[in-house]
Design an enzyme around this catalytic site. Structure first.
Site, mmCIF file in Angstrom:
data_model
loop_
_atom_site.group_PDB
_atom_site.id
_atom_site.type_symbol
_atom_site.label_atom_id
_atom_site.label_comp_id
_atom_site.label_asym_id
_atom_site.label_seq_id
_atom_site.Cartn_x
_atom_site.Cartn_y
_atom_site.Cartn_z
ATOM 1 N N ASP A 75 0.831 -1.291 -0.077
ATOM 2 C CA ASP A 75 -0.002 -0.092 -0.089
ATOM 3 C C ASP A 75 0.903 1.273 -0.063
ATOM 4 O O ASP A 75 0.381 2.184 -0.735
ATOM 5 C CB ASP A 75 -0.818 0.008 1.342
ATOM 6 N N ALA A 188 -6.924 2.109 6.951
ATOM 7 C CA ALA A 188 -5.552 2.418 7.195
ATOM 8 C C ALA A 188 -5.265 2.848 8.728
ATOM 9 O O ALA A 188 -5.875 2.340 9.656
ATOM 10 C CB ALA A 188 -4.690 3.334 5.933
ATOM 11 N N TYR A 189 -4.640 4.082 8.769
ATOM 12 C CA TYR A 189 -4.172 4.417 10.193
ATOM 13 C C TYR A 189 -5.438 4.734 11.111
ATOM 14 O O TYR A 189 -5.534 4.206 12.147
ATOM 15 C CB TYR A 189 -3.212 5.598 9.907
#
Length: 289
Positions: A75, A188-189
Site C-alpha cells: 500500500d 488504514a491508520y
C-alpha cells in the site's frame, strides 16, 4: 485496436527483489503488443544495483503519455505512486508484494490478469483526495495531497489539539494525535485508531482521535466540502509532527495551523476483479488473513 500510450511499471525495489515480478509482467505485456516502460520508485541510496538487462527510464519520462501505471509493492508503494500521478488522471493498478495490500488489486500469483489490463478491460474507481497545508505565522511552510490521510502525532507525550470545521469548533482534547482521513484512508491508520470503515468511493472527511484522554473525543464524519482546521494548544515543550500519507513529517510549533480540504484532484484506481468492498474488507481484515 491498439491503445494509445504505454504502460508504466513502477516497482518498489525493497519488495520486488531483483525486479523479478516486474520482469515477468514486462514480458507478459510485451507479448500482448504493449509498449512498456519501467521507472522504479527509488528511495535514497538505491540508484545502483538494478539488473543490467532491464531498460529503465526516469520517472518523469515514464509518466509522460502513460495510459496505465502498475505498481509492485504494498500500500505504501501505491501511496507513493498516487503522489506522482497527482493531477494527471492516469489510472493506477497495484500488484501486492507486501502484507495486507488493501489498495492493491492483484496478488503475485495473479499476474496473468495483466493481459486484461493491457487490453483496457478494467473499470475505474474514483478515490477522493485531501489537500493539506501547514501555516506558520500566516505563511505556508509545508503542503501535500493525501490519498489516505493527514496526521498530527505527538512525540513521546500527548498533545492538546483543537479541530474546527469551517471555523466552528468540533472538539478539543489531549491525545496521541489526530487523523484526518479520506474514505480510502478509513481502512488504514484511522482504522487502527478505532475509526469506522467507509466505502472507498464515498466522499466524506473522517476525523479520528488517536488514544484520546477524554470520553468526549469521538470520530466525526464530515461532509466533503468542509475546511478542517487543526491547532496544537499549550505545547509547553511538548512535541508533535504533521505528515501527509505518512511521509515528510514536519515538527509543529506553538501557533501553527493545519488546514485540510477536499482536493480538486482524485486518484483513479483500475479494477479487474469486480470484488465488492465488503469482500475485500473481509479477506484483508479478518483474523484469518
Amino acid at each position: 485496436m491498439k491503445l494509445e500510450g504505454h504502460i508504466l511499471l513502477c516497482p518498489n525495489p525493497h519488495r520486488d527483489l531483483g525486479l523479478s515480478c516486474t520482469r515477468e509482467a514486462r514480458e507478459l505485456l510485451l507479448n500482448e503488443g504493449c509498449e512498456v516502460k519501467i521507472s522504479p520508485l527509488l528511495s535514497e541510496g538505491m540508484e545502483e544495483g538494478f539488473p543490467d538487462d532491464l531498460p529503465l527510464c526516469p520517472m518523469e519520462e515514464g509518466l509522460r503519455r502513460a495510459r496505465l501505471v502498475i505498481t509492485f509493492g504494498g500500500d505504501g508503494t501505491i501511496l507513493q505512486a498516487a503522489q506522482l500521478l497527482h493531477g494527471r488522471g492516469v489510472p493506477l493498478l497495484g500488484v501486492n508484494l507486501g502484507h495486507k495490500g488493501f489498495l492493491t488489486e492483484l496478488e503475485r500469483d495473479e499476474l496473468w490478469r495483466l493481459r486484461e489490463a493491457a487490453r483496457g478491460e478494467y473499470s475505474l474507481q474514483r478515490r477522493m483526495m485531501l489537500d493539506a497545508e501547514l501555516l506558520r505565522q500566516g505563511r505556508v511552510i509545508a503542503s501535500g495531497s493525501a490519498l489516505n490521510d493527514v496526521a498530527v502525532n505527538g512525540i513521546v507525550n500527548m498533545v492538546r489539539l483543537a479541530a474546527y470545521g469551517d471555523g466552528e469548533r468540533i472538539m478539543e482534547f489531549s491525545a496521541d494525535g489526530l487523523i484526518v482521513a479520506t474514505p480510502t484512508g478509513a481502512t488504514a491508520y484511522s482504522l487502527a485508531a478505532g475509526g469506522p470503515l467507509m466505502e472507498p468511493d464515498a466522499e466524506s472527511i473522517l476525523l479520528t482521535p488517536i488514544c484520546a484522554h477524554t470520553l468526549s473525543a469521538r470520530c466525526f464524519v464530515l461532509s466533503p466540502g468542509r475546511l478542517v482546521t487543526i491547532r496544537p494548544l499549550e505545547m509547553d515543550g511538548r512535541r508533535a509532527v504533521f505528515s501527509v500519507d505518512g511521509s515528510g513529517p514536519v515538527e509543529l510549533q506553538e501557533g501553527d495551523e493545519i488546514r485540510v480540504r477536499r482536493s480538486n484532484f482524485v486518484t483513479w484506481m483500475a479494477l479487474l476483479k469486480g470484488k465488492s468492498f465488503y469482500e475485500t474488507a473481509f479477506d484483508k481484515l479478518s483474523d484469518r488473513s
